[in-house]
Design a protein around this motif. Structure first.
Motif, mmCIF file in Angstrom:
data_model
loop_
_atom_site.group_PDB
_atom_site.id
_atom_site.type_symbol
_atom_site.label_atom_id
_atom_site.label_comp_id
_atom_site.label_asym_id
_atom_site.label_seq_id
_atom_site.Cartn_x
_atom_site.Cartn_y
_atom_site.Cartn_z
ATOM 1 N N ARG A 76 -11.402 -51.928 31.068
ATOM 2 C CA ARG A 76 -10.526 -51.172 31.828
ATOM 3 C C ARG A 76 -11.216 -51.096 33.056
ATOM 4 O O ARG A 76 -12.254 -50.324 33.014
ATOM 5 C CB ARG A 76 -10.034 -50.396 31.648
ATOM 6 C CG ARG A 76 -9.148 -49.981 32.594
ATOM 7 C CD ARG A 76 -8.472 -48.373 32.130
ATOM 8 N NE ARG A 76 -8.909 -47.249 31.009
ATOM 9 C CZ ARG A 76 -9.679 -45.834 31.647
ATOM 10 N NH1 ARG A 76 -8.940 -46.244 32.719
ATOM 11 N NH2 ARG A 76 -10.295 -45.408 31.436
ATOM 12 N N ILE A 77 -11.200 -51.969 34.394
ATOM 13 C CA ILE A 77 -11.304 -51.910 35.445
ATOM 14 C C ILE A 77 -11.193 -50.400 36.396
ATOM 15 O O ILE A 77 -10.385 -49.253 36.128
ATOM 16 C CB ILE A 77 -11.044 -52.372 36.550
ATOM 17 C CG1 ILE A 77 -11.110 -54.202 36.239
ATOM 18 C CG2 ILE A 77 -10.972 -52.654 38.125
ATOM 19 C CD1 ILE A 77 -10.642 -55.415 37.121
ATOM 20 N N LEU A 78 -12.020 -49.194 36.390
ATOM 21 C CA LEU A 78 -11.848 -48.468 37.134
ATOM 22 C C LEU A 78 -12.491 -48.472 38.503
ATOM 23 O O LEU A 78 -11.884 -47.046 39.584
ATOM 24 C CB LEU A 78 -13.265 -47.742 36.558
ATOM 25 C CG LEU A 78 -13.507 -47.163 34.321
ATOM 26 C CD1 LEU A 78 -15.046 -46.828 34.521
ATOM 27 C CD2 LEU A 78 -12.131 -46.307 34.619
ATOM 28 N N TYR A 79 -12.671 -49.539 38.988
ATOM 29 C CA TYR A 79 -13.092 -49.257 40.219
ATOM 30 C C TYR A 79 -13.829 -50.577 40.851
ATOM 31 O O TYR A 79 -14.517 -51.661 40.172
ATOM 32 C CB TYR A 79 -14.773 -48.331 40.805
ATOM 33 C CG TYR A 79 -14.969 -48.551 42.529
ATOM 34 C CD1 TYR A 79 -14.727 -47.987 43.419
ATOM 35 C CD2 TYR A 79 -15.746 -49.768 42.102
ATOM 36 C CE1 TYR A 79 -15.188 -48.162 44.689
ATOM 37 C CE2 TYR A 79 -16.300 -50.602 44.192
ATOM 38 C CZ TYR A 79 -15.856 -49.556 44.897
ATOM 39 O OH TYR A 79 -16.305 -49.301 45.955
ATOM 40 N N ARG A 80 -12.716 -51.219 41.781
ATOM 41 C CA ARG A 80 -12.911 -52.128 42.600
ATOM 42 C C ARG A 80 -12.916 -52.425 43.681
ATOM 43 O O ARG A 80 -12.307 -51.140 44.874
ATOM 44 C CB ARG A 80 -10.939 -53.236 42.392
ATOM 45 C CG ARG A 80 -11.398 -54.562 42.615
ATOM 46 C CD ARG A 80 -9.773 -55.722 42.593
ATOM 47 N NE ARG A 80 -8.832 -54.917 41.383
ATOM 48 C CZ ARG A 80 -9.140 -55.885 40.372
ATOM 49 N NH1 ARG A 80 -9.415 -56.819 40.769
ATOM 50 N NH2 ARG A 80 -8.637 -55.781 39.331
ATOM 51 N N GLY A 81 -13.648 -52.890 44.367
ATOM 52 C CA GLY A 81 -14.148 -52.871 45.942
ATOM 53 C C GLY A 81 -15.699 -53.110 46.651
ATOM 54 O O GLY A 81 -15.499 -55.044 46.055
ATOM 55 N N SER A 82 -16.327 -52.461 47.300
ATOM 56 C CA SER A 82 -17.516 -53.320 47.763
ATOM 57 C C SER A 82 -18.589 -52.445 47.054
ATOM 58 O O SER A 82 -18.394 -51.135 47.213
ATOM 59 C CB SER A 82 -17.298 -53.464 49.126
ATOM 60 O OG SER A 82 -16.112 -54.586 49.911
#
Length: 109
Positions: A76-82
């Motif tokens: 489960r993706i908790l954080y997506r970004g840079s």
């Protein structure tokens, strides 16, 4: 400062629950991957610095993968970004551990 895409995923149902940090340092290679215990997610969200240990690099599909993984639990993706760092991508690829925090919506390494 270098910046590249990253995903922090919760991996459950395959050993102890843990966090996997996937870093896409060049848009081509396998994902540089680090892990730590799942309970650190709350600390990371609150701005604490968390240490991750290097894991085997993962296939690029893991950057966006959510759901069941055959015989390997679920993500489960908790954080997506840079992710931002002062280090060069080739330096990041040689790290055996890293310390990270989330600041203003960005993963800082």
């Amino acid at each position: 400062m270098n910046e590249f895409p990253c995903t922090l995923s919760l991996h459950e149902g395959f050993g102890d629950s843990h966090l996997d940090l996937f870093l896409d340092i060049d848009g081509i290679s396998r994902l540089i991957t680090f892990g730590t215990v799942a309970s650190y997610w709350e600390l990371l969200q609150s701005g604490s610095k968390i240490t991750f240990q290097r894991k085997n690099d993962h296939r690029r599909i893991y950057l966006d993968l959510e759901g069941e993984i055959e015989e390997k639990g679920r993500l489960r993706i908790l954080y997506r970004g840079s992710a931002k760092t002062d280090s060069k991508p080739e330096e990041v690829s040689s790290w055996t551990e890293l310390t990270a925090t989330i600041k203003d919506g960005t993963m800082m390494l």
